[in-house]
Design an enzyme around this catalytic site. Structure first.
Site, short mmCIF file in Angstrom:
data_model
loop_
_atom_site.label_atom_id
_atom_site.label_comp_id
_atom_site.label_asym_id
_atom_site.label_seq_id
_atom_site.Cartn_x
_atom_site.Cartn_y
_atom_site.Cartn_z
N ASP A 249 0.67 -1.43 -0.56
CA ASP A 249 -0.20 -0.26 -0.02
C ASP A 249 1.44 0.80 -0.06
O ASP A 249 1.87 1.65 0.62
CB ASP A 249 -1.08 -0.03 0.97
CG ASP A 249 -1.81 0.90 0.75
OD1 ASP A 249 -2.77 0.94 1.29
OD2 ASP A 249 -1.29 2.27 1.54
N ILE A 250 0.49 2.41 -0.76
CA ILE A 250 1.50 3.46 -0.83
C ILE A 250 1.22 4.01 0.23
O ILE A 250 -0.21 4.38 0.97
CB ILE A 250 1.00 4.32 -2.25
CG1 ILE A 250 1.08 2.90 -3.38
CG2 ILE A 250 2.10 5.57 -2.12
CD1 ILE A 250 1.31 4.01 -5.07
N GLU B 10 -4.35 1.82 -4.15
CA GLU B 10 -3.44 3.19 -4.44
C GLU B 10 -2.92 1.47 -3.56
O GLU B 10 -1.76 1.51 -2.56
CB GLU B 10 -2.94 3.86 -3.64
CG GLU B 10 -3.64 4.44 -2.68
CD GLU B 10 -3.80 3.76 -0.59
OE1 GLU B 10 -4.47 3.18 -1.39
OE2 GLU B 10 -2.97 4.08 0.09
#
Ligand code: GH3
Ligand code: MG
Ligand code: MG
Length: 311
Positions: free
Chosen positions: A177-178, A220
Protein backbone atom coordinates in the site's frame (compact mmCIF):
# COMPACT_ATOMS: atom_id res chain seq x y z
CA UNK A 1 -21.59 -15.19 -52.94
CA UNK A 2 -21.54 -12.82 -49.98
CA UNK A 3 -20.50 -9.14 -50.04
CA UNK A 4 -18.44 -7.95 -53.02
CA UNK A 5 -14.72 -7.98 -52.30
CA UNK A 6 -11.45 -7.08 -53.99
CA UNK A 7 -9.73 -10.16 -55.38
CA UNK A 8 -6.25 -10.43 -56.85
CA UNK A 9 -5.81 -13.15 -59.48
CA UNK A 10 -2.21 -14.22 -60.16
CA UNK A 11 -1.66 -16.41 -63.21
CA UNK A 12 0.72 -16.28 -66.16
CA UNK A 13 -1.86 -17.46 -68.68
CA UNK A 14 -3.47 -14.35 -70.07
CA UNK A 15 -6.53 -16.19 -71.27
CA UNK A 16 -7.25 -17.88 -67.96
CA UNK A 17 -6.66 -14.63 -66.05
CA UNK A 18 -9.16 -12.67 -68.04
CA UNK A 19 -11.83 -15.38 -68.05
CA UNK A 20 -11.61 -15.82 -64.28
CA UNK A 21 -11.66 -12.03 -63.87
CA UNK A 22 -14.83 -11.74 -65.99
CA UNK A 23 -16.48 -14.53 -64.07
CA UNK A 24 -15.71 -13.11 -60.60
CA UNK A 25 -16.64 -9.59 -61.71
CA UNK A 26 -20.12 -10.82 -62.57
CA UNK A 27 -20.65 -11.18 -58.85
CA UNK A 28 -19.77 -7.51 -58.34
CA UNK A 29 -16.28 -8.27 -57.06
CA UNK A 30 -13.47 -5.95 -58.02
CA UNK A 31 -10.80 -8.08 -59.64
CA UNK A 32 -7.15 -7.11 -60.05
CA UNK A 33 -4.75 -9.30 -62.01
CA UNK A 34 -1.02 -9.97 -62.11
CA UNK A 35 0.98 -12.30 -64.30
CA UNK A 36 3.66 -13.13 -61.76
CA UNK A 37 4.45 -12.92 -58.03
CA UNK A 38 6.60 -9.82 -58.26
CA UNK A 39 3.88 -7.85 -59.99
CA UNK A 40 1.35 -9.20 -57.48
CA UNK A 41 3.44 -8.07 -54.50
CA UNK A 42 3.63 -4.58 -56.02
CA UNK A 43 -0.16 -4.49 -56.32
CA UNK A 44 -0.47 -5.54 -52.67
CA UNK A 45 1.69 -2.58 -51.67
CA UNK A 46 -0.71 -0.21 -53.40
CA UNK A 47 -4.14 -1.73 -52.80
CA UNK A 48 -6.06 -3.34 -49.97
CA UNK A 49 -7.00 -6.79 -51.20
CA UNK A 50 -9.42 -9.17 -49.47
CA UNK A 51 -8.41 -12.39 -51.18
CA UNK A 52 -5.73 -13.76 -53.50
CA UNK A 53 -6.16 -16.59 -56.00
CA UNK A 54 -2.76 -17.64 -57.26
CA UNK A 55 -1.40 -20.30 -59.56
CA UNK A 56 1.33 -22.43 -58.02
CA UNK A 57 3.36 -22.68 -61.20
CA UNK A 58 4.43 -19.14 -61.98
CA UNK A 59 7.42 -17.59 -63.75
CA UNK A 60 10.06 -15.64 -61.71
CA UNK A 61 8.67 -16.67 -58.34
CA UNK A 62 6.70 -19.87 -57.73
CA UNK A 63 3.32 -19.75 -56.01
CA UNK A 64 4.60 -21.18 -52.74
CA UNK A 65 7.34 -18.54 -52.44
CA UNK A 66 4.79 -15.89 -53.34
CA UNK A 67 2.39 -17.13 -50.64
CA UNK A 68 5.21 -17.09 -48.10
CA UNK A 69 6.12 -13.53 -49.07
CA UNK A 70 2.53 -12.39 -48.61
CA UNK A 71 2.65 -13.87 -45.09
CA UNK A 72 6.02 -12.23 -44.40
CA UNK A 73 4.52 -8.87 -45.26
CA UNK A 74 2.28 -9.46 -42.27
CA UNK A 75 -0.81 -9.30 -44.47
CA UNK A 76 -3.72 -11.39 -43.27
CA UNK A 77 -5.01 -11.96 -46.80
CA UNK A 78 -6.19 -15.49 -47.50
CA UNK A 79 -4.46 -17.06 -50.49
CA UNK A 80 -6.19 -19.79 -52.51
CA UNK A 81 -3.67 -21.63 -54.64
CA UNK A 82 -4.40 -23.33 -57.94
CA UNK A 83 -2.38 -26.33 -58.91
CA UNK A 84 -2.35 -28.12 -62.20
CA UNK A 85 -0.99 -31.28 -60.70
CA UNK A 86 -3.55 -33.10 -58.62
CA UNK A 87 -0.74 -34.04 -56.29
CA UNK A 88 -1.56 -33.76 -52.63
CA UNK A 89 2.13 -32.99 -51.85
CA UNK A 90 2.07 -29.67 -53.69
CA UNK A 91 -1.17 -28.72 -52.02
CA UNK A 92 0.17 -29.66 -48.59
CA UNK A 93 3.32 -27.69 -49.19
CA UNK A 94 1.24 -24.69 -50.22
CA UNK A 95 -0.91 -24.94 -47.12
CA UNK A 96 2.23 -25.15 -44.99
CA UNK A 97 3.54 -21.96 -46.53
CA UNK A 98 0.35 -20.21 -45.47
CA UNK A 99 -2.24 -20.84 -48.19
CA UNK A 100 -5.82 -20.85 -46.91
CA UNK A 101 -7.06 -23.45 -49.38
CA UNK A 102 -6.33 -24.95 -52.79
CA UNK A 103 -8.08 -25.99 -55.94
CA UNK A 104 -6.84 -28.26 -58.70
CA UNK A 105 -6.92 -27.14 -62.31
CA UNK A 106 -8.97 -27.48 -64.40
CA UNK A 107 -11.97 -26.59 -62.29
CA UNK A 108 -15.48 -25.36 -62.77
CA UNK A 109 -15.67 -21.66 -61.98
CA UNK A 110 -18.71 -22.24 -59.75
CA UNK A 111 -16.47 -24.42 -57.64
CA UNK A 112 -14.09 -21.56 -56.83
CA UNK A 113 -17.03 -19.48 -55.55
CA UNK A 114 -17.65 -22.15 -52.98
CA UNK A 115 -14.00 -22.16 -51.88
CA UNK A 116 -13.87 -18.37 -51.68
CA UNK A 117 -16.89 -18.35 -49.43
CA UNK A 118 -15.46 -21.03 -47.17
CA UNK A 119 -12.11 -19.26 -46.86
CA UNK A 120 -13.69 -15.90 -46.02
CA UNK A 121 -16.00 -17.52 -43.50
CA UNK A 122 -13.04 -19.21 -41.76
CA UNK A 123 -11.17 -15.92 -41.66
CA UNK A 124 -14.16 -14.17 -40.09
CA UNK A 125 -14.51 -16.88 -37.47
CA UNK A 126 -10.82 -16.67 -36.62
CA UNK A 127 -11.06 -12.90 -36.21
CA UNK A 128 -14.06 -13.24 -33.93
CA UNK A 129 -12.27 -15.80 -31.78
CA UNK A 130 -9.25 -13.50 -31.58
CA UNK A 131 -11.46 -10.59 -30.55
CA UNK A 132 -13.20 -12.45 -27.76
CA UNK A 133 -9.82 -13.62 -26.46
CA UNK A 134 -8.67 -9.98 -26.62
CA UNK A 135 -11.67 -8.77 -24.64
CA UNK A 136 -11.34 -11.59 -22.15
CA UNK A 137 -7.75 -10.53 -21.58
CA UNK A 138 -8.77 -6.88 -21.30
CA UNK A 139 -11.17 -7.64 -18.49
CA UNK A 140 -8.29 -9.14 -16.51
CA UNK A 141 -6.24 -5.99 -16.86
CA UNK A 142 -6.46 -2.83 -14.80
CA UNK A 143 -7.26 0.10 -17.09
CA UNK A 144 -5.04 2.64 -15.40
CA UNK A 145 -1.85 0.72 -14.67
CA UNK A 146 -1.99 -2.02 -17.31
CA UNK A 147 -1.16 -4.70 -14.74
CA UNK A 148 -3.60 -7.42 -13.69
CA UNK A 149 -6.71 -6.45 -11.79
CA UNK A 150 -8.37 -7.72 -8.62
CA UNK A 151 -10.46 -10.25 -10.49
CA UNK A 152 -7.43 -11.87 -12.06
CA UNK A 153 -5.54 -11.77 -8.76
CA UNK A 154 -8.30 -13.63 -6.96
CA UNK A 155 -8.50 -16.28 -9.66
CA UNK A 156 -4.74 -16.73 -9.74
CA UNK A 157 -4.32 -16.91 -5.98
CA UNK A 158 -6.95 -19.60 -5.74
CA UNK A 159 -5.35 -21.52 -8.57
CA UNK A 160 -1.81 -21.17 -7.17
CA UNK A 161 -2.84 -22.22 -3.67
CA UNK A 162 -4.48 -25.33 -5.10
CA UNK A 163 -1.36 -26.14 -7.09
CA UNK A 164 1.03 -25.48 -4.20
CA UNK A 165 -1.13 -27.48 -1.88
CA UNK A 166 -1.10 -30.42 -4.29
CA UNK A 167 2.68 -30.43 -4.53
CA UNK A 168 3.26 -29.32 -0.97
CA UNK A 169 5.17 -26.20 -2.01
CA UNK A 170 5.48 -22.85 -0.21
CA UNK A 171 4.05 -19.60 -1.59
CA UNK A 172 3.92 -16.04 -0.25
CA UNK A 173 1.67 -13.07 -0.67
CA UNK A 174 2.73 -9.43 -0.41
CA UNK A 175 0.13 -6.71 0.13
CA UNK A 176 1.57 -3.36 -0.80
CA UNK A 177 0.00 0.00 0.00
CA UNK A 178 1.38 3.41 -0.96
CA UNK A 179 2.05 5.55 2.10
CA UNK A 180 0.16 8.82 2.52
CA UNK A 181 -1.22 8.62 -0.97
CA UNK A 182 -4.08 10.89 -0.06
CA UNK A 183 -1.52 13.67 0.37
CA UNK A 184 -0.20 13.09 -3.13
CA UNK A 185 -3.69 13.61 -4.48
CA UNK A 186 -4.31 16.60 -2.22
CA UNK A 187 -1.01 18.27 -3.08
CA UNK A 188 -0.75 17.55 -6.78
CA UNK A 189 -4.21 16.50 -7.91
CA UNK A 190 -5.83 13.26 -8.85
CA UNK A 191 -4.30 13.05 -12.33
CA UNK A 192 -0.80 13.24 -10.92
CA UNK A 193 -1.83 10.60 -8.38
CA UNK A 194 -2.83 8.40 -11.30
CA UNK A 195 0.62 8.77 -12.85
CA UNK A 196 2.26 7.83 -9.55
CA UNK A 197 0.11 4.69 -9.44
CA UNK A 198 1.18 3.82 -12.97
CA UNK A 199 4.86 4.30 -12.24
CA UNK A 200 4.59 2.35 -8.99
CA UNK A 201 3.00 -0.56 -10.83
CA UNK A 202 5.84 -0.48 -13.32
CA UNK A 203 8.47 -0.43 -10.56
CA UNK A 204 6.81 -3.37 -8.83
CA UNK A 205 6.85 -5.36 -12.02
CA UNK A 206 10.53 -4.64 -12.41
CA UNK A 207 11.31 -5.78 -8.85
CA UNK A 208 9.92 -9.28 -9.15
CA UNK A 209 10.65 -12.52 -10.98
CA UNK A 210 8.81 -13.29 -14.18
CA UNK A 211 6.85 -16.07 -12.46
CA UNK A 212 5.54 -13.68 -9.78
CA UNK A 213 2.14 -12.13 -10.33
CA UNK A 214 1.60 -8.48 -9.55
CA UNK A 215 -1.93 -7.04 -9.55
CA UNK A 216 -3.68 -3.87 -8.55
CA UNK A 217 -5.73 -4.94 -5.57
CA UNK A 218 -7.69 -1.69 -5.53
CA UNK A 219 -7.06 2.06 -5.03
CA UNK A 220 -3.40 2.50 -4.16
CA UNK A 221 -2.96 -1.07 -3.04
CA UNK A 222 -1.15 -3.82 -4.92
CA UNK A 223 -0.80 -7.56 -4.35
CA UNK A 224 2.10 -9.75 -5.39
CA UNK A 225 1.83 -13.55 -5.47
CA UNK A 226 5.24 -15.17 -5.08
CA UNK A 227 5.03 -18.83 -6.09
CA UNK A 228 7.60 -21.42 -5.01
CA UNK A 229 9.32 -19.28 -2.43
CA UNK A 230 10.25 -19.68 1.23
CA UNK A 231 9.06 -17.00 3.68
CA UNK A 232 12.63 -15.73 4.21
CA UNK A 233 13.14 -15.21 0.50
CA UNK A 234 9.73 -13.55 0.21
CA UNK A 235 10.79 -11.15 2.96
CA UNK A 236 13.83 -10.22 0.86
CA UNK A 237 11.58 -9.45 -2.11
CA UNK A 238 9.38 -7.28 0.12
CA UNK A 239 12.42 -5.46 1.47
CA UNK A 240 13.72 -4.85 -2.01
CA UNK A 241 10.40 -3.29 -2.99
CA UNK A 242 10.35 -1.08 0.10
CA UNK A 243 13.86 0.11 -0.74
CA UNK A 244 13.28 0.56 -4.46
CA UNK A 245 10.25 2.84 -4.42
CA UNK A 246 11.73 5.77 -2.41
CA UNK A 247 14.86 5.66 -4.62
CA UNK A 248 12.79 6.27 -7.71
CA UNK A 249 12.59 9.80 -8.97
CA UNK A 250 8.90 10.03 -9.82
CA UNK A 251 8.63 12.28 -12.81
CA UNK A 252 5.23 13.69 -13.57
CA UNK A 253 4.95 16.69 -15.88
CA UNK A 254 5.01 20.08 -14.11
CA UNK A 255 5.37 18.63 -10.64
CA UNK A 256 8.20 18.04 -8.32
CA UNK A 257 7.29 14.83 -6.55
CA UNK A 258 10.76 13.33 -6.84
CA UNK A 259 11.61 10.74 -4.25
CA UNK A 260 8.88 11.22 -1.71
CA UNK A 261 6.85 8.08 -2.40
CA UNK A 262 7.15 5.06 -0.12
CA UNK A 263 5.18 1.88 0.46
CA UNK A 264 4.35 -0.46 3.31
CA UNK A 265 4.28 -4.19 2.69
CA UNK A 266 2.43 -6.92 4.56
CA UNK A 267 3.71 -10.48 4.12
CA UNK A 268 1.94 -13.75 4.84
CA UNK A 269 3.01 -17.20 3.67
CA UNK A 270 1.28 -20.41 2.67
CA UNK A 271 1.02 -22.89 4.35
CA UNK A 272 2.78 -21.43 7.42
CA UNK A 273 0.39 -18.52 8.09
CA UNK A 274 -2.72 -19.63 6.24
CA UNK A 275 -3.96 -22.76 4.50
CA UNK A 276 -6.37 -21.06 2.11
CA UNK A 277 -6.55 -18.02 -0.18
CA UNK A 278 -9.04 -16.03 1.88
CA UNK A 279 -7.05 -16.35 5.09
CA UNK A 280 -3.80 -15.59 3.29
CA UNK A 281 -5.24 -12.30 2.06
CA UNK A 282 -6.64 -11.46 5.49
CA UNK A 283 -3.35 -12.19 7.22
CA UNK A 284 -1.16 -10.28 4.79
CA UNK A 285 -3.63 -7.43 5.18
CA UNK A 286 -3.27 -7.60 8.97
CA UNK A 287 0.50 -7.49 8.59
CA UNK A 288 0.16 -4.48 6.29
CA UNK A 289 -2.05 -2.70 8.82
CA UNK A 290 0.46 -3.29 11.58
CA UNK A 291 3.28 -2.10 9.31
CA UNK A 292 1.37 1.17 8.86
CA UNK A 293 0.92 1.48 12.60
CA UNK A 294 4.59 0.77 13.17
CA UNK A 295 5.56 3.81 11.08
CA UNK A 296 5.06 2.82 7.39
CA UNK A 297 7.85 2.41 4.77
CA UNK A 298 8.66 -1.14 5.88
CA UNK A 299 7.79 -4.81 5.48
CA UNK A 300 5.75 -6.37 8.24
CA UNK A 301 5.66 -10.16 8.51
CA UNK A 302 2.43 -11.79 9.68
CA UNK A 303 4.34 -14.54 11.51
CA UNK A 304 5.99 -11.86 13.65
CA UNK A 305 2.74 -10.38 14.91
CA UNK A 306 2.64 -12.66 17.94
CA UNK A 307 6.28 -11.93 18.71
CA UNK A 308 5.73 -8.16 18.49
CA UNK A 309 2.70 -8.40 20.78
CA UNK A 310 4.74 -10.12 23.46
CA UNK A 311 7.44 -7.40 23.40
P1 GH3 B 1 -1.74 5.29 4.37
O1 GH3 B 1 -0.31 5.67 4.43
O2 GH3 B 1 -2.29 4.95 5.68
O3 GH3 B 1 -2.00 4.24 3.35
O4 GH3 B 1 -2.51 6.61 3.89
P2 GH3 B 1 -3.13 6.90 2.49
O5 GH3 B 1 -3.33 8.36 2.38
O6 GH3 B 1 -2.34 6.28 1.42
O7 GH3 B 1 -4.46 6.07 2.56
P3 GH3 B 1 -5.96 6.43 2.41
O8 GH3 B 1 -6.64 5.11 2.36
O9 GH3 B 1 -6.37 7.41 3.46
O10 GH3 B 1 -6.07 7.12 1.01
C1 GH3 B 1 -5.96 6.45 -0.16
C2 GH3 B 1 -6.24 7.42 -1.24
O11 GH3 B 1 -6.02 6.82 -2.52
C3 GH3 B 1 -7.65 7.91 -1.24
C4 GH3 B 1 -8.10 7.80 -2.66
O12 GH3 B 1 -8.67 8.99 -3.13
C5 GH3 B 1 -6.83 7.51 -3.42
N1 GH3 B 1 -7.06 6.73 -4.60
C6 GH3 B 1 -7.64 5.50 -4.69
N2 GH3 B 1 -7.68 5.11 -5.98
C7 GH3 B 1 -7.12 6.09 -6.70
C8 GH3 B 1 -6.88 6.27 -8.11
O13 GH3 B 1 -7.19 5.44 -8.96
N3 GH3 B 1 -6.26 7.42 -8.50
C9 GH3 B 1 -5.91 8.37 -7.60
N4 GH3 B 1 -5.30 9.46 -8.06
N5 GH3 B 1 -6.14 8.23 -6.30
C10 GH3 B 1 -6.74 7.11 -5.84
MG1 MG C 1 -2.12 4.18 1.34
MG1 MG D 1 -5.02 2.01 1.01
Amino acid sequence: MGEPIRILVVDDEENFRSTLKDFLSEYDNEVLTAENGVEALEILDKFDVNLIISDLRLPIMDGITFTRKVREKGKEIPVIVMTAYASIETAVEAMKSGAADYITKPFKFEHILFIIERVLETKKLRELAGKSEYYRKLSNIDDLTGIHNYRFFKEMLKHEIERHSRYNRPLSLLMIDIDNFKEVNDNYGHLVGDQVLKQTAHLLKKSIRSCDIVSRYGGEEFAVILPEILPDEALKVGERIVQTIPCHDFKVADTNIGKEISVTVGLASFPKDADNAKLLIENSDKALYLGKQAGKNQVFVFANIGLQMKV
